[in-house]
Design a protein around this motif. Structure first.
Motif, short mmCIF file in Angstrom:
data_model
loop_
_atom_site.label_atom_id
_atom_site.label_comp_id
_atom_site.label_asym_id
_atom_site.label_seq_id
_atom_site.Cartn_x
_atom_site.Cartn_y
_atom_site.Cartn_z
N UNK A 126 18.74 -1.57 2.07
CA UNK A 126 18.31 -2.50 1.01
C UNK A 126 17.79 -1.74 -0.21
N UNK A 127 17.35 -0.49 0.04
CA UNK A 127 16.76 0.29 -1.04
C UNK A 127 15.25 0.23 -1.05
N UNK A 128 14.72 -0.74 -0.33
CA UNK A 128 13.26 -0.94 -0.26
C UNK A 128 12.85 -1.25 1.17
N UNK A 129 11.63 -0.86 1.51
CA UNK A 129 10.98 -1.40 2.71
C UNK A 129 10.23 -2.63 2.22
N UNK A 275 11.61 5.57 2.40
CA UNK A 275 11.25 5.00 3.70
C UNK A 275 9.74 4.76 3.86
N UNK A 276 8.93 5.33 2.95
CA UNK A 276 7.49 5.08 3.07
C UNK A 276 7.13 3.69 2.53
N UNK A 334 -1.69 1.21 -2.23
CA UNK A 334 -1.18 1.39 -0.86
C UNK A 334 -1.06 0.07 -0.12
N UNK A 335 -0.28 0.05 0.97
CA UNK A 335 0.00 -1.17 1.73
C UNK A 335 -1.21 -1.56 2.56
N UNK A 336 -2.11 -2.34 1.95
CA UNK A 336 -3.37 -2.76 2.59
C UNK A 336 -3.53 -4.26 2.38
N UNK A 337 -2.66 -5.07 3.00
CA UNK A 337 -2.65 -6.50 2.69
C UNK A 337 -3.97 -7.22 2.98
N UNK A 338 -4.78 -6.67 3.91
CA UNK A 338 -6.03 -7.36 4.26
C UNK A 338 -7.25 -6.73 3.58
N UNK A 339 -7.02 -5.76 2.71
CA UNK A 339 -8.16 -5.06 2.09
C UNK A 339 -8.95 -6.02 1.20
#
Ligand SMILES: Nc1ncnc2c1ncn2[C@@H]1O[C@H](COP(=O)(O)OP(=O)(O)O)[C@@H](O)[C@H]1O
Ligand SMILES: O=C(CO)[C@@H](O)[C@H](O)COP(=O)(O)O
Length: 498
Positions: A126-129, A275-276, A334-339
Motif C-alpha cells: 500500500x505504501x503505508x502502514x 515499514x515503521x 509517534x504512534x501513541x493513540x492513547x497518549x
C-alpha cells in the motif's frame, strides 16, 4: 486591483476547521477574491463533522468571493484527507463523517495490520502502514460499532470526493487522496481487493480513480446555482497533495505544514515503503509520490495550552528547562493513540511563558523527528549529515530550506521554534492558503492543458521571506527525546486507565 488578464479559476480547501475558497487569475496567479466559512468538529471521544455542513460551507465561502466566482471557468476542491463519508442510496450522509484525527479505530488498525501479514506487507503493498487516521480503519470501526450504519451505506467517499460529486454528479476521486484510504495500493495503483475484503467493504461502493489531469466533470445545473453550470471541475485531491501543487514543489524540497494537523513532507520520485509507519507513502496529485509524516497535535494543541495559561500565542519565554509533549488528542507520530499531554521539569521558578514555549517545542519536535525519514524516501533528497532529531547539521549548509506553510506559519513563535529546533534555513511563502492555491493551480492546469505544478511555479507562489539557519538547540532536542523515551509507559496507557 487591475482587471484579470486571463480566465478565472476557483480553488477550494475544505479542511478540518473551515472551507477556504480563492478566485485566481489563471494567467498571473493573482488572487482576485477569497472567502471562508467555518466547520463544526465534535470534541467528545471522537472527531466528526457533518458532510452537509461542508457543502454549505463551500457554497458560503464561494459566495463570499462575490461576482468573480460566477465568472470562473474551472474549479477544483481539495479536502482534508482520510475522512470516512458514508452515503445512503440517495447520496445522503448515513452519519457524520469520521475525521482523520479520530483515533477510536486504533484497535481495528492493529487487527488489520496483523491480518494482512504485518507492517512490512502493508508498506510494500500500500505504501503505508495504516494509522487510525486512515479510512480503512474507520470503516472497520464502523462495521464493529455501528453495524446498522455500515449496512445502510451504499457509497463511501473521502471529503473532497463528496464535495466534487455534489458539483458534478459523478463518483470520482484522485490517486493522491485515494492513497490515504489504506485500500488503494500504491504498488498497483488500484483498489486492493484483499484489503477491501479484510475490511468488509465492497469495491462497488467506491468512486472511480481519475488519472492526473482528467476532468471530474462539469458543474451540473442543480449545484444550487452558486457556480455557473458547465464550469469545468478538476479531480481535486487531498489537502497536502494540493499544497504541494500550490508550492510547485520539486522532489526533495521539505515542507512543514502547521495547521490543525502538523505535516512534514516532500515530493519523491520513488514510491515510499516505510515499514515503521512513521512515513505515510502517499501518492501526489501528479505522477510522483508524497512521503509524509503527520501529527495530530499542532496548532490546536498549542492554542489550547496558551488558553490554559491565559497567554497570547506569541507570549513565550525560552530556556525554562520545562519539557512538554502536547499530545492532547493522542498522537499519530509517534504512534501513541492513547497518549495525553505530558509536562515535566516544572519548578517554582517556571513561568507560564516557558510552559507555552515548551508546548511549541514538543509539537515541532514530534514533526522534526520524522524529517530525516521523510527525506530519506527521495533518492536525491537524502541530505548529508541528517540526524534523527532534526535533519541538518547546525548552520544548514547545503540542505534545502524548510518551507513553512499553514496557519501556524504566520506565527513568530512557530517560525522561531522551527528554526531553533531544526538548525535549518526556513522559508515562508507570502502566499497564504497554499492548499486552495494548489487546487486553483490544478483547475488552471485542466483549463489550460498545463502541469499544475508548472502553473504554480509560473505564478511564483513560493516567493516569500527566508530566514537564515540558527544554532540548533541540541540540548532541548536531547531533553525531549529522553522524556519521550522515559514516559513510554505513561504515553501507552490503555484508554480505560486514562
Ligand atoms: N497569526 C497566526 N499565528 C500563529 N498561528 C496562527 C495564526 N493564524 C492562524 N494560526 C493558526 O493556524 C491554525 C489554522 O491553520 P490552517 O492551516 O488554516 O488550518 P487547517 O489545517 O484546518 O487548514 C489555527 O488553529 C491557528 O492556531
Ligand atoms: O491526516 C492528515 C494527513 O495524513 C492531515 O493533514 C489531514 O489531511 C488534515 O489536514 P488539515 O485539516 O490539518 O489541513
Amino acid at each position: 486591483m487591475s482587471a484579470p488578464e486571463g480566465p478565472l479559476v476557483i480553488g477550494v480547501d475544505s479542511s478540518t476547521q473551515s472551507t477556504k475558497a480563492l478566485v485566481v487569475d489563471a494567467s498571473t496567479g493573482e488572487v482576485v477574491a477569497s472567502g471562508q466559512a467555518p466547520h463544526t468538529v465534535t470534541t467528545g471521544t471522537g472527531r466528526e463533522s457533518d458532510p452537509e455542513e461542508w457543502w454549505r460551507a463551500l457554497q458560503e465561502a464561494v459566495a463570499r468571493c462575490g461576482r468573480a466566482a460566477g465568472e470562473a471557468a474551472a474549479v477544483s476542491v481539495a479536502g482534508q484527507q482520510h475522512g470516512l463519508v458514508t452515503l445512503d442510496g440517495d447520496g445522503r450522509p448515513v452519519r457524520p463523517a469520521l475525521l482523520w484525527n479520530d483515533v477510536r479505530s486504533a484497535p481495528q488498525r492493529d487487527r488489520l495490520v496483523a491480518a494482512l501479514g504485518g507492517p512490512g506487507r502493508w508498506a510494500e503493498r500500500v505504501g503505508s502502514v495504516p494509522a487510525p487516521a486512515f479510512t480503512v480503519t474507520k470503516w472497520a470501526w464502523l462495521c464493529e460499532n455501528e453495524p446498522d450504519a455500515a449496512k445502510s451505506t451504499a457509497a463511501v467517499r473521502l471529503p473532497h470526493d463528496y464535495l466534487t460529486e455534489r458539483l458534478t454528479g459523478r463518483a470520482t476521486t484522485d490517486r493522491g487522496d485515494a492513497s490515504g484510504t489504506g485500500w488503494w495500493a500504491s504498488s498497483t495503483q488500484t483498489y486492493d481487493e484483499e484489503i477491501l475484503g479484510l475490511a468488509g467493504l465492497r469495491s462497488e461502493t467506491l468512486p472511480h480513480v481519475l488519472e492526473p489531469g482528467e476532468a471530474a466533470g462539469t458543474v451540473r445545473g442543480t449545484s444550487d446555482g452558486f457556480l455557473t453550470p458547465g464550469t469545468l471541475v478538476a479531480t481535486g485531491t487531498g489537502d497536502n497533495m494540493a499544497a504541494a501543487l500550490g508550492l510547485g514543489l520539486r522532489p526533495g524540497q521539505p515542507v512543514l505544514s502547521l495547521g490543525t494537523s502538523g505535516t512534514v513532507y516532500t515530493v519523491s520520485t520513488r514510491r515510499p515503503q516505510d515499514p515503521t509507519g512513521t512515513v505515510s507513502g502517499f501518492a501526489d496529485a501528479r505522477t510522483d509520490w508524497l512521503p509524509l509524516a503527520c501529527t495530530l497535535n499542532c496548532t490546536l494543541a498549542v492554542d489550547r495550552m496558551a488558553a490554559l495559561l491565559s497567554r497570547d500565542r506569541e507570549d513565550v519565554e525560552l530556556d525554562g528547562g520545562v519539557t512538554a509533549l502536547p499530545f492532547l488528542d493522542g498522537e499519530r507520530t509517534p504512534n501513541l493513540p492513547y497518549a495525553r499531554g505530558l509536562l515535566t521539569g516544572l519548578q517554582h521558578s517556571t513561568t507560564g511563558g516557558q510552559v507555552l514555549q515548551a508546548s511549541y517545542d514538543g509539537a515541532v519536535f514530534a514533526l522534526l523527528r520524522a524529517l530525516d525519514r521523510v527525506l530519506g524516501e527521495e533518492p536525491q533528497g537524502a541530505e548529508a549529515g541528517g540526524t534523527q532529531t532534526g535533519g541538518a547539521q547546525a548552520g544548514g549548509g547545503t540542505e534545502a530550506p524548510l518551507t513553512l506553510i499553514g496557519g501556524g506559519a504566520k506565527g513568530t513563535a512557530w517560525r522561531e521554534t522551527v528554526r531553533r529546533l531544526s538548525g535549518r534555513a526556513v522559508h515562508v511563502p507570502r502566499a497564504e492558503e497554499l492548499v486552495a492555491l494548489g487546487a486553483a493551480a490544478q483547475a488552471a492546469g485542466l483549463l489550460l492543458g498545463e502541469d499544475p505544478a508548472a502553473v504554480a511555479r509560473r505564478w511564483n507562489t513560493a516567493a516569500g521571506d527566508s530566514y537564515a539557519p540558527v544554532e540548533r538547540d541540541d540540548a532541548a532536542l536531547t531533553r525531549l527525546s529522553e522524556v519521550l523515551g522515559d514516559a513510554d509507559t505513561l504515553l501507552n496507557r490503555s484508554p480505560e486507565r486514562l
